[in-house]
Design a protein around this motif. Structure first.
Motif, PDB file in Angstrom:
ATOM      1  N   ARG A 177       0.832  -1.213   0.000  1.00 58.64           N
ATOM      2  CA  ARG A 177       0.000   0.000   0.000  1.00 58.64           C
ATOM      3  C   ARG A 177       0.869   1.267   0.000  1.00 58.64           C
ATOM      4  O   ARG A 177       0.609   2.220  -0.736  1.00 58.64           O
ATOM      5  CB  ARG A 177      -0.923   0.015   1.210  1.00 58.64           C
ATOM      6  CG  ARG A 177      -1.912   1.199   1.154  1.00 58.64           C
ATOM      7  CD  ARG A 177      -2.767   1.259   2.362  1.00 58.64           C
ATOM      8  NE  ARG A 177      -2.116   2.164   3.305  1.00 58.64           N
ATOM      9  CZ  ARG A 177      -2.510   2.366   4.533  1.00 58.64           C
ATOM     10  NH1 ARG A 177      -3.520   1.716   5.038  1.00 58.64           N
ATOM     11  NH2 ARG A 177      -1.884   3.231   5.299  1.00 58.64           N
ATOM     12  N   TRP A 235       2.365   1.715  -3.379  1.00 55.55           N
ATOM     13  CA  TRP A 235       1.316   2.138  -4.312  1.00 55.55           C
ATOM     14  C   TRP A 235       1.063   3.641  -4.191  1.00 55.55           C
ATOM     15  O   TRP A 235       0.968   4.350  -5.185  1.00 55.55           O
ATOM     16  CB  TRP A 235       0.033   1.363  -4.057  1.00 55.55           C
ATOM     17  CG  TRP A 235      -1.163   1.865  -4.804  1.00 55.55           C
ATOM     18  CD1 TRP A 235      -2.231   2.537  -4.292  1.00 55.55           C
ATOM     19  CD2 TRP A 235      -1.408   1.767  -6.208  1.00 55.55           C
ATOM     20  NE1 TRP A 235      -3.122   2.855  -5.271  1.00 55.55           N
ATOM     21  CE2 TRP A 235      -2.636   2.386  -6.473  1.00 55.55           C
ATOM     22  CE3 TRP A 235      -0.704   1.214  -7.271  1.00 55.55           C
ATOM     23  CZ2 TRP A 235      -3.179   2.465  -7.743  1.00 55.55           C
ATOM     24  CZ3 TRP A 235      -1.246   1.297  -8.534  1.00 55.55           C
ATOM     25  CH2 TRP A 235      -2.463   1.911  -8.761  1.00 55.55           C
ATOM     26  N   ARG A 241       2.225  -1.682  -7.707  1.00 53.93           N
ATOM     27  CA  ARG A 241       1.632  -2.704  -6.846  1.00 53.93           C
ATOM     28  C   ARG A 241       2.338  -4.047  -6.976  1.00 53.93           C
ATOM     29  O   ARG A 241       2.040  -4.960  -6.248  1.00 53.93           O
ATOM     30  CB  ARG A 241       0.152  -2.900  -7.182  1.00 53.93           C
ATOM     31  CG  ARG A 241      -0.708  -1.786  -6.684  1.00 53.93           C
ATOM     32  CD  ARG A 241      -2.141  -2.136  -6.803  1.00 53.93           C
ATOM     33  NE  ARG A 241      -2.531  -2.069  -8.222  1.00 53.93           N
ATOM     34  CZ  ARG A 241      -3.753  -2.126  -8.663  1.00 53.93           C
ATOM     35  NH1 ARG A 241      -4.753  -2.266  -7.831  1.00 53.93           N
ATOM     36  NH2 ARG A 241      -4.008  -2.041  -9.942  1.00 53.93           N
TER      37      ARG A 241
END
Length: 116
Positions: free
Chosen positions: A26, A29, A35
């Motif tokens: 996360r 990202w 990702r």
């Protein structure tokens, strides 16, 4: 946590990874837009590649120079390198610390004539 409203624990169970891994992905990202997993390994240029000519000169000038002494010389020039890494790079360059004829044991010569 995600667009679907799932929490990190549910995501970790679904993908069979740790919750920490969910947080790491996360974060990447949000910061980088990636990702996927980062590649493992790969080519890394040696820290002593630019010193090859100088190292060859040191070895020519002092053939009995040890890896530890060579590592200490590099440290004096601001390059910290461990002996195994130094050996690995020297091996790549074809510089080895093999025994020379002066250091070899005396060879037992075979008898050329029969016993009397």
């Amino acid at each position: 946590m995600t667009d679907r409203g799932e929490g990190p624990t549910a995501i970790a169970r679904r993908f069979e990874v740790s919750r920490m891994r969910v947080y790491q992905v996360r974060k990447r990202w949000k910061e980088e837009g990636q990702r996927h997993s980062l590649p493992m390994g790969g080519y890394r240029r040696s820290r002593i590649a630019h010193k090859e000519a100088q190292i060859r000169q040191w070895i020519e000038a002092t053939p009995d120079l040890t890896l530890v002494e060579l590592s200490e010389r590099l440290a004096a020039e601001g390059i910290q390198i461990k002996v195994p890494a130094l050996w690995h790079q020297l091996n790549k360059w074809g510089l080895s610390f093999k025994k020379n004829p002066a250091r070899q044991r005396a060879i037992a010569h075979r008898r050329t004539s029969g016993t009397n």
